[in-house]
Design an enzyme around this catalytic site. Structure first.
Site, PDB file in Angstrom:
ATOM      1  N   GLY A   5       0.842  -1.027  -0.118  1.00 17.61           N
ATOM      2  CA  GLY A   5       0.045  -0.075   0.054  1.00 17.61           C
ATOM      3  C   GLY A   5       0.862   1.123   0.105  1.00 17.61           C
ATOM      4  O   GLY A   5       1.962   1.294   0.203  1.00 17.61           O
ATOM      5  N   PRO A   6       0.134   2.446  -0.229  1.00 10.84           N
ATOM      6  CA  PRO A   6       0.990   3.752  -0.237  1.00 10.84           C
ATOM      7  C   PRO A   6       1.506   4.038   1.198  1.00 10.84           C
ATOM      8  O   PRO A   6       1.207   3.313   2.201  1.00 10.84           O
ATOM      9  CB  PRO A   6      -0.104   4.581  -0.564  1.00 10.84           C
ATOM     10  N   PRO A   7       2.466   5.042   1.207  1.00  9.24           N
ATOM     11  CA  PRO A   7       3.065   5.268   2.482  1.00  9.24           C
ATOM     12  C   PRO A   7       1.915   5.972   3.484  1.00  9.24           C
ATOM     13  O   PRO A   7       1.168   6.586   2.980  1.00  9.24           O
ATOM     14  CB  PRO A   7       4.106   6.151   2.296  1.00  9.24           C
ATOM     15  N   GLY A   8       2.180   5.472   4.754  1.00 16.67           N
ATOM     16  CA  GLY A   8       1.538   6.293   5.714  1.00 16.67           C
ATOM     17  C   GLY A   8       0.174   5.651   6.051  1.00 16.67           C
ATOM     18  O   GLY A   8      -0.602   6.446   6.796  1.00 16.67           O
ATOM     19  N   VAL A   9       0.016   4.384   5.495  1.00 15.15           N
ATOM     20  CA  VAL A   9      -1.506   3.671   5.917  1.00 15.15           C
ATOM     21  C   VAL A   9      -1.309   2.605   6.979  1.00 15.15           C
ATOM     22  O   VAL A   9      -2.378   2.428   7.252  1.00 15.15           O
ATOM     23  CB  VAL A   9      -1.964   3.036   4.449  1.00 15.15           C
ATOM     24  N   GLY A  10      -0.279   2.338   7.545  1.00 12.15           N
ATOM     25  CA  GLY A  10       0.091   1.857   8.560  1.00 12.15           C
ATOM     26  C   GLY A  10       0.351   0.182   8.528  1.00 12.15           C
ATOM     27  O   GLY A  10       0.022  -0.677   9.166  1.00 12.15           O
ATOM     28  N   LYS A  21      -7.894   4.669  -7.244  1.00 11.80           N
ATOM     29  CA  LYS A  21      -8.387   5.410  -8.027  1.00 11.80           C
ATOM     30  C   LYS A  21      -9.593   6.222  -7.834  1.00 11.80           C
ATOM     31  O   LYS A  21      -9.799   7.412  -8.097  1.00 11.80           O
ATOM     32  CB  LYS A  21      -8.494   5.031  -9.575  1.00 11.80           C
ATOM     33  N   SER A  81      -3.943   2.192 -18.740  1.00 12.14           N
ATOM     34  CA  SER A  81      -5.069   2.491 -18.250  1.00 12.14           C
ATOM     35  C   SER A  81      -5.526   3.875 -18.537  1.00 12.14           C
ATOM     36  O   SER A  81      -7.015   4.141 -18.335  1.00 12.14           O
ATOM     37  CB  SER A  81      -5.414   2.029 -16.579  1.00 12.14           C
TER      38      SER A  81
END
Length: 808
Positions: free
Chosen positions: A356-361, A727, A684
């Site tokens: 997942g992206p940074p900062g999501v735990g 998205k 996409s």
């Protein structure tokens, strides 16, 4: 016979030094009491009583710390040293016994009895003298510590007692043995003690010569600087005293530690063999340091110590809810994992990979799992690792070799079953030194990690009980064989509602405490917090939000301290949007997307990045030319191919789209994606590119409250895409109300949070004509949609000079 001295003499205690009558000896005087004794002697008749201490560790000797027998001497010379100490030259007069020691003002004083020596006229005296001279001559030749002139001067003496005192004074006999010689009142006994000690010294010197020969044959040129240390160690080993004894004690401790470490038979044999090698090495040699480090690593690594799993699903759910807000799907999978672990009794299972992206735990989730199971936690950062030895360790032939990060983390964890987090596994790279991802294949394979072999420890180590967890921002850079060994669990970005709750529950209390504030010193309003999230952050995680909250707390702290210094009562501020603008400046992000009117040639796409979803603006413009397609904005090859595919479809269906079929002969088209410094790629964006191109050619405006995504084929079909949740959340962050997605992605909408779906309208499309109907907010004629091939042929037969018809 003994006779009393007529006056008290000051006492000068000596460490490891015995002065004999007739000897001229230099002495260093450092202690304050000793300096006072010297000053007292200089004021009187320069005579002083020199006596040896029983224990050299005593810095302030008292009566019981001194021998009773010493030497009365005269101070010949005093040299003052700038640091306050002194160097004196003394000459011994006679042996005396202290009848009483009296505490003076600054130093001890002694009441002395002069000792008379018996047996001076004995018939055996000459025999003792010859024996002593022969032994001393042998000592002088072997030790090379006695100058030839000194030996000749002693040989020319006639007084037996003077000969004895000179030999005893200048030989290398230990101080305790010299004291016995000094204390004896019989000349024969003195010679017997002296000769016995000289014989022992000569034997040691002979043994030293043998050791020197052996050591020289064992060590090379690079170790010659340790030669003297090897000599000292060998000598003291024969005597069983000194540093050699301490060294043996240390090695015995290592041997006991090896026995208690619980190693495997292979590891125990390896460590014991290395310890036996260490016994034969110089203690300060480089090889000894390497061997000792290896043994200590083998001892420190856990071999049997383990923590008992305490898995309670209710407590585990409580821990996860305490540490993280939201992430219901991820928490559900973790609870399932713990349930299986409890039922099966296995300490390890599938390798979980949080993506997942940074900062999501992601990292904090791994810590929470360790808390739930009651295990130790260790973390390995793999970002930037490009050397295979970072995983497997360096071979001990290299200088500064160390075990790899896996073994180091096992030592840090202290047990054989910790939770081991491999952080940023997608950030590894490879070069000429090897591929660390290939080394991880063995580590993460349950069938192979039972016999993991680190190059440094060079024995098999069992990793099967370790719970491995990995994290990554994307799976694109993780090799497929490595992905095959892991279960991918995706963590998408947070919604605005989730960020509000995370800020209230975790970020604000943490920032308040970290900046020295108290909750009662300010009030934060819900509109103010929402404005902070919307106007100052655009991210999938909450790291930037945490920074902004900390910035607000620092500015509030500054105001409070300033008011306190000026002795003013500071009002309790309320964190509102207006106050945030005052503290942080104008908002960094504005919701401009939904306020714009439809525009020709401008379409809004959705892109997936490592840090979450983002909007992708596509601009297309036409100009007179010869049919050239110009693509700018740092596009990748796949995106360029998507643009060409879209253009080919439009040319094939020009009449259906109310576009001049001959536009390729008369017009150039420029397609640009803003933020040109950022690389962009992926299939996409095909739908967005086709919409922008068709809008520019047909002069049809595109809705600006619509974001779209989908891969385009040459026949106009819309294919399924990935990263839908990221998205959609990106569109939600920018206040986009309508999202167009491939019809094949309809089943993925269940991943979208309900509060997001309630605020958005989703449009499904299986072909490009359906996309155009939504994007241009118009309906294509049914006949045109049903018979695109007939229409295309009809358009091909038209005259090239005829103008392009307008779409109804």
């Amino acid at each position: 016979m003994e006779s009393f001295e007529s006056a008290l003499l000051p006492v000068l205690p000596l460490k490891e030094t015995v002065v004999f009558p007739g000897a001229i000896t230099p002495l260093f005087v450092i202690r304050a009491s000793s300096l006072a004794a010297v000053e007292t002697a200089l004021r009187l008749d320069k005579r002083i009583f020199l006596v040896c201490q029983r224990d050299v560790e005593v810095e302030t000797p008292e009566k019981g710390d001194l021998y009773a027998v010493g030497c009365v001497a005269e101070i010949l010379q005093v040299l003052r040293v700038p640091d306050g100490s002194a160097k004196i030259l003394v000459e011994g007069f006679y042996t005396a016994r202290a009848v009483d020691l009296i505490d003076g003002k600054d130093s001890l004083q002694a009441l002395l009895v002069r000792m008379d020596i018996t047996g001076l006229e004995s018939r055996n005296t000459q025999a003792y003298i010859r024996t002593a001279m022969n032994l001393f001559e042998q000592y002088a030749k072997t030790s090379e510590k006695v100058p030839e002139e000194l030996f000749l001067s002693i040989k020319n003496l006639d007084d037996p007692l003077a000969i004895l005192h000179a030999i005893a004074n200048y030989s290398g006999i230990k101080a305790a043995e010299k004291q016995k010689v000094l204390e004896s009142s019989s000349l024969e006994e003195k010679f017997m003690l002296l000769n016995a000690n000289l014989e022992k010294e000569n034997q040691i010197l002979e043994l030293e010569d043998q050791i020197v020969t052996q050591v020289k044959s064992q060590i090379g040129r690079s170790q010659r600087e340790y030669f003297l240390n090897e000599q000292l160690k060998a000598i003291e080993r024969e005597l069983g005293v000194g540093a050699g004894g301490d060294e043996n004690a240390e090695l015995d401790e290592l041997r006991q530690a090896i026995e208690k470490a619980g190693m495997t038979e292979e590891a125990k044999g390896k460590a014991t063999k290395e310890l036996n090698r260490l016994l034969r090495m110089a203690p300060l040699s480089p090889e000894a340091t390497v061997a000792r480090s290896y043994i200590e690593w083998m001892i420190d690594i856990p071999w049997q110590k383990a923590t008992e799993d305490s898995i309670d699903l209710r407590s585990a759910q409580q821990v996860l809810d305490e540490d993280h807000y939201g992430l219901s799907k991820v928490k559900e999978r973790i609870i399932e994992y713990l349930a299986v672990a409890k039922l099966s009794g296995r300490g390890s299972g599938p390798i979980l990979c949080f993506v997942g992206p940074p900062g999501v735990g992601k990292t904090s989730l791994a810590r929470s799992i360790a808390r739930c199971m009651g295990r130790q936690f260790a973390r390995i950062s793999l970002g930037g690792v490009r050397d295979e030895a970072e995983i497997r360790g360096h071979r001990r032939t290299y200088i500064g070799a160390l075990p790899g990060k896996i073994v180091q983390s096992m030592k840090k964890g202290g047990t054989v079953n910790p939770v081991l987090l491999l952080d940023e596994i997608d950030k590894m790279s490879s070069d000429f030194r090897g591929d660390p991802a290939a080394a991880l294949l063995e580590v993460l394979d349950p069938e192979q990690n039972k016999t993991f072999n680190d190059h440094y420890i060079d024995v098999d180590y069992d990793l099967s009980r370790v719970l491995f967890i990995t994290t990554a921002n994307t799976t694109q850079d993780i090799p497929l064989p490595l992905q095959d060994r892991m279960e991918i669990i995706r963590l998408s970005g947070y919604t605005e509602l989730e960020k509000l709750e995370i800020a209230k529950r975790y970020l604000i209390p943490k920032a308040v405490k970290g900046n020295g504030l108290k909750r009662g010193q300010f009030k934060i309003t819900k509109p103010g917090l929402a404005f902070l999230i919307q106007g100052y952050t655009r991210e999938a995680g909450v790291r930037n939000l945490e920074r902004e909250i900390n910035s607000v707390c620092r500015k509030l702290a500054t105001r409070l301290v300033t008011a306190s210094d000026e002795r003013k009562a500071a009002p309790i501020p309320s964190i509102t949007p207006d106050l945030l603008k005052e503290l942080l400046g104008p908002e960094k992000f504005r919701d401009t997307a939904v306020t714009q009117a439809p525009e020709v040639g401008n379409a809004i796409g959705l892109a997936w990045t490592e840090v979450g979803g983002e909007l992708l603006h596509v601009e297309a413009r036409t100009m007179p030319g010869k049919g050239q397609l110009l693509l700018t904005g740092k596009l990748g090859d796949v995106m360029k191919e998507s643009a060409n595919t879209a253009l080919s479809y439009i040319r094939a269906h020009a009449e259906e789209l109310a576009i001049d079929p001959d536009f390729a002969k008369n017009l150039d088209i420029h397609v640009h994606l803003p933020e040109g410094a950022i690389p962009k790629d992926g299939p996409s964006a095909g739908v967005t590119l086709a919409t922008s191109l068709a809008s520019a050619l047909a002069k049809k405006p595109v809705r600006q409250d619509l974001a779209m995504t989908g891969e385009l084929t040459l026949r106009g079909r819309i294919l399924k895409i990935g990263g839908l949740k990221e998205k959609v959340l990106a569109a939600h962050r920018y206040r986009i109300k309508h999202v167009l997605i491939p019809r094949d992605n309809e089943s993925d909408l269940h991943e979208i949070p309900d509060e997001v779906k309630k605020k958005m309208t989703f449009h499904m499309a299986s072909n490009l004509m359906e996309v155009y109907e939504v994007a241009f907010d118009t309906k294509l004629p049914r006949s045109e949609k049903k018979k695109p091939e007939a229409t295309r042929k009809k358009a091909a037969r038209r005259s090239h000079g005829r103008g392009a018809p307008m779409m109804e």
